[in-house]
Design a protein around this motif. Structure first.
Motif, PDB file in Angstrom:
ATOM      1  N   MET A   1      -3.897  -1.603  -6.978  1.00 11.33           N
ATOM      2  CA  MET A   1      -3.660  -0.549  -5.779  1.00 11.33           C
ATOM      3  C   MET A   1      -2.958   1.024  -6.196  1.00 11.33           C
ATOM      4  O   MET A   1      -3.192   1.808  -5.953  1.00 11.33           O
ATOM      5  N   HIS A   2      -2.153   0.728  -7.099  1.00 10.56           N
ATOM      6  CA  HIS A   2      -1.371   2.059  -8.126  1.00 10.56           C
ATOM      7  C   HIS A   2      -3.364   2.302  -8.684  1.00 10.56           C
ATOM      8  O   HIS A   2      -3.158   4.016  -8.242  1.00 10.56           O
ATOM      9  N   SER A   3      -4.114   2.103  -9.131  1.00 11.28           N
ATOM     10  CA  SER A   3      -5.789   2.457  -9.553  1.00 11.28           C
ATOM     11  C   SER A   3      -6.213   2.939  -8.663  1.00 11.28           C
ATOM     12  O   SER A   3      -6.156   4.630  -8.229  1.00 11.28           O
ATOM     13  N   GLN A   4      -6.188   2.434  -7.667  1.00  8.21           N
ATOM     14  CA  GLN A   4      -6.863   2.857  -6.386  1.00  8.21           C
ATOM     15  C   GLN A   4      -6.319   3.921  -5.910  1.00  8.21           C
ATOM     16  O   GLN A   4      -7.086   5.250  -5.562  1.00  8.21           O
TER      17      GLN A   4
ATOM     18  N   GLY B   1      12.202   3.001   2.039  1.00 16.16           N
ATOM     19  CA  GLY B   1      11.691   2.015   3.395  1.00 16.16           C
ATOM     20  C   GLY B   1      10.780   0.687   2.649  1.00 16.16           C
ATOM     21  O   GLY B   1       9.818   0.138   3.782  1.00 16.16           O
ATOM     22  N   LEU B   2      11.277   0.428   1.546  1.00 15.36           N
ATOM     23  CA  LEU B   2      10.225  -0.363   0.769  1.00 15.36           C
ATOM     24  C   LEU B   2      10.883  -1.975   0.805  1.00 15.36           C
ATOM     25  O   LEU B   2      11.598  -2.013   0.390  1.00 15.36           O
ATOM     26  N   VAL B   3       9.694  -2.719   1.426  1.00 17.94           N
ATOM     27  CA  VAL B   3      10.198  -4.148   1.443  1.00 17.94           C
ATOM     28  C   VAL B   3      10.514  -4.946   0.602  1.00 17.94           C
ATOM     29  O   VAL B   3       9.579  -4.493  -0.150  1.00 17.94           O
TER      30      VAL B   3
ATOM     31  N   GLN C   1       6.267  13.521  -3.361  1.00 16.49           N
ATOM     32  CA  GLN C   1       7.171  12.435  -3.908  1.00 16.49           C
ATOM     33  C   GLN C   1       6.841  10.766  -3.629  1.00 16.49           C
ATOM     34  O   GLN C   1       7.134   9.989  -4.624  1.00 16.49           O
ATOM     35  N   GLN C   2       6.609  10.628  -2.109  1.00 16.37           N
ATOM     36  CA  GLN C   2       6.709   8.719  -2.081  1.00 16.37           C
ATOM     37  C   GLN C   2       5.380   8.170  -2.815  1.00 16.37           C
ATOM     38  O   GLN C   2       5.564   7.265  -3.457  1.00 16.37           O
ATOM     39  N   LEU C   3       4.645   8.900  -3.728  1.00 15.25           N
ATOM     40  CA  LEU C   3       3.466   8.780  -4.170  1.00 15.25           C
ATOM     41  C   LEU C   3       3.989   8.329  -5.526  1.00 15.25           C
ATOM     42  O   LEU C   3       3.579   6.731  -5.916  1.00 15.25           O
ATOM     43  N   TRP C   4       5.029   8.610  -5.740  1.00 13.33           N
ATOM     44  CA  TRP C   4       5.157   8.770  -7.377  1.00 13.33           C
ATOM     45  C   TRP C   4       6.475   7.940  -7.558  1.00 13.33           C
ATOM     46  O   TRP C   4       6.834   7.130  -8.551  1.00 13.33           O
TER      47      TRP C   4
ATOM     48  N   ARG D   1       1.114  -1.097  -0.175  1.00 12.97           N
ATOM     49  CA  ARG D   1      -0.738   0.068   0.736  1.00 12.97           C
ATOM     50  C   ARG D   1       0.942   0.968  -0.200  1.00 12.97           C
ATOM     51  O   ARG D   1       1.964   1.214   0.706  1.00 12.97           O
ATOM     52  N   SER D   2       0.604   2.407  -0.919  1.00 13.62           N
ATOM     53  CA  SER D   2       1.170   3.341  -0.958  1.00 13.62           C
ATOM     54  C   SER D   2       1.030   4.442   0.372  1.00 13.62           C
ATOM     55  O   SER D   2      -0.065   4.062   1.332  1.00 13.62           O
ATOM     56  N   ARG D   3       2.120   4.990   1.635  1.00 15.74           N
ATOM     57  CA  ARG D   3       1.776   5.676   2.721  1.00 15.74           C
ATOM     58  C   ARG D   3       1.484   7.348   1.620  1.00 15.74           C
ATOM     59  O   ARG D   3       0.878   7.878   2.799  1.00 15.74           O
ATOM     60  N   PHE D   4       0.591   7.162   0.824  1.00 13.34           N
ATOM     61  CA  PHE D   4       0.405   8.194   0.372  1.00 13.34           C
ATOM     62  C   PHE D   4      -0.777   9.320   0.581  1.00 13.34           C
ATOM     63  O   PHE D   4      -1.895   7.807   1.409  1.00 13.34           O
ATOM     64  N   GLN D   5      -0.894  10.187   1.926  1.00 13.75           N
ATOM     65  CA  GLN D   5      -2.222  10.866   1.843  1.00 13.75           C
ATOM     66  C   GLN D   5      -2.953  11.554   1.282  1.00 13.75           C
ATOM     67  O   GLN D   5      -2.424  13.227   1.066  1.00 13.75           O
TER      68      GLN D   5
END
Length: 274
Positions: free
Chosen positions: A76-79, A272-274, A150-153, A8-12
Motif C-alpha cells: 500500500m505504501h509503494s502504491q 481514526g485508524l482501526v 499530513q494524513q499521507l505521511w 488504504r491511505s485516504r490520500f488523494q
C-alpha cells in the motif's frame, strides 16, 4: 506481538497538488519528503521481495501472519507514493531519475545472498522506524502541509512503527539461529552500507530538487533565512536520533527496545485508524 491491519491511505491526488506543498516555510521540507517518497515504490517492493524469498523457512504461525501484514502494508505504501510521485513529476522537476536509481540499486542487491538482501531490509526498516517515530513525536515538522498530505505521511509513519519488528524477527529466525555471529556481522555490515546509501542518496536527491527549484528556494534573503531554519530542524533530528541509530549495532539489539506504543495509540486515535 499480534498482527496488524492493512489499510488504504485516504490520500488523494488533487488538482491543487504542487511541488510547493508546504505553506509558510521554506521549500526544504517539501523537497526532503518528495526525495524520500521517490525511494519508496521500488524500495518497498524490494523489501517485500526479500521477505517473500525466505518466508518458506518460517514455521511460526504468528510470524507468518506478521509477514503477510508487513507485505500488505508495504504494498500500500509503494502504491500510494507512486501516485504522489507521478503527480509531482514534471519536465522541470524530474523525479524519474531518482526512481530509476533506486531500481538499479535494488536490482544489484537482488544478485546478493538472501541473508544480505534481508539484512538490507532490516537496516532500512530501522531508518524508516526512526524517522517515523520522530515525525510522530515532533509533528511540527509537518506544519504547513494540508490535511491531505499530513494524513499521507502520518498514516505511513504509524504503519512503519506497527511493523518495525517484523523484518528483524524474520532475519533472526531464519539466519541467526543457524549462524549467530555471522548474522550479527552481516546485520552490522548492512547497516553501514545502508547508512551511506541512505544519507548520501537522500541528501543528493534533496539538493537536486532544491537546485531544480532554485528560483523559489533562494528567491530572497527571507527565503534563505527560512531555509536555514529548516536545515537546523533537520540537523537537530539527526542529533536526537543518533543514540537510537547506534543501538542497532549492539549484539542484543531488538527494535522493540525503543517503544513507540503510546505515540502509536495517540496517532491512531487522531487519524481514526482501526
Amino acid at each position: 506481538m499480534p498482527s496488524f491491519p492493512v489499510r488504504r491511505s485516504r490520500f488523494q491526488v488533487t488538482p491543487s497538488l504542487a511541488r510547493h506543498y508546504v505553506v509558510g516555510r521554506s521549500p526544504l521540507i517539501a523537497h526532503l519528503l518528495t526525495a524520500l517518497s521517490a525511494t519508496f515504490p521500488a524500495g518497498e517492493r524490494f523489501f517485500i521481495d526479500s521477505m517473500r524469498s525466505v518466508r518458506d523457512q518460517v514455521t511460526d504461525e504468528q510470524l507468518q501472519e506478521q509477514i503477510s501484514a508487513f507485505i500488505g502494508q508495504e504494498a500500500m505504501h509503494s502504491q500510494t507514493h507512486a501516485q504522489l510521485n507521478k503527480a509531482l513529476n514534471a519536465a522541470d522537476y524530474n523525479l524519474e531519475a531518482f526512481h530509476q536509481y533506486i531500481i538499479n540499486s535494488t536490482n544489484s542487491l537482488r544478485a546478493c545472498s538472501l541473508r544480505r538482501q534481508l539484512g538490507t531490509t532490516v537496516a532500512f526498516e530501522h531508518f524508516t522506524a526512526m524517522i517515523s517515530g520522530y515525525l510522530l513525536e515532533h509533528s511540527a515538522l509537518l506544519q504547513g502541509l494540508d490535511e491531505n498530505m499530513q494524513q499521507l505521511w502520518l498514516w505511513h509513519a504509524v504503519e512503519e512503527i506497527e511493523h518495525k519488528n517484523v523484518a528483524f524477527d524474520v532475519y533472526q529466525y531464519v539466519f541467526a539461529a543457524k549462524d549467530e555471529q555471522g548474522s550479527l556481522a552481516q546485520r552490522r555490515r548492512s547497516m553501514r552500507s545502508a547508512s551511506r546509501s541512505f544519507s548520501l542518496g537522500w541528501a543528493t536527491m534533496t539538493l537536486s530538487l532544491l537546485w531544480q527549484d532554485r528560483q523559489q528556494s533562494f528567491s530572497s534573503p527571507q527565503q534563505v533565512k527560512l531555509l536555514l531554519a529548516d536545515v537546523a530542524q533537520i540537523a537537530l533530528m539527526a542529533i536526537r536520533l543518533l543514540p537510537e541509530y547506534l543501538a542497532f549495532y549492539q549484539a542484543d539489539f531488538h527494535p522493540s527496545q525503543c517503544s513507540h506504543q503510546e505515540l502509536l495509540a495517540e496517532w491512531k486515535g487522531k487519524l481514526g485508524l482501526v
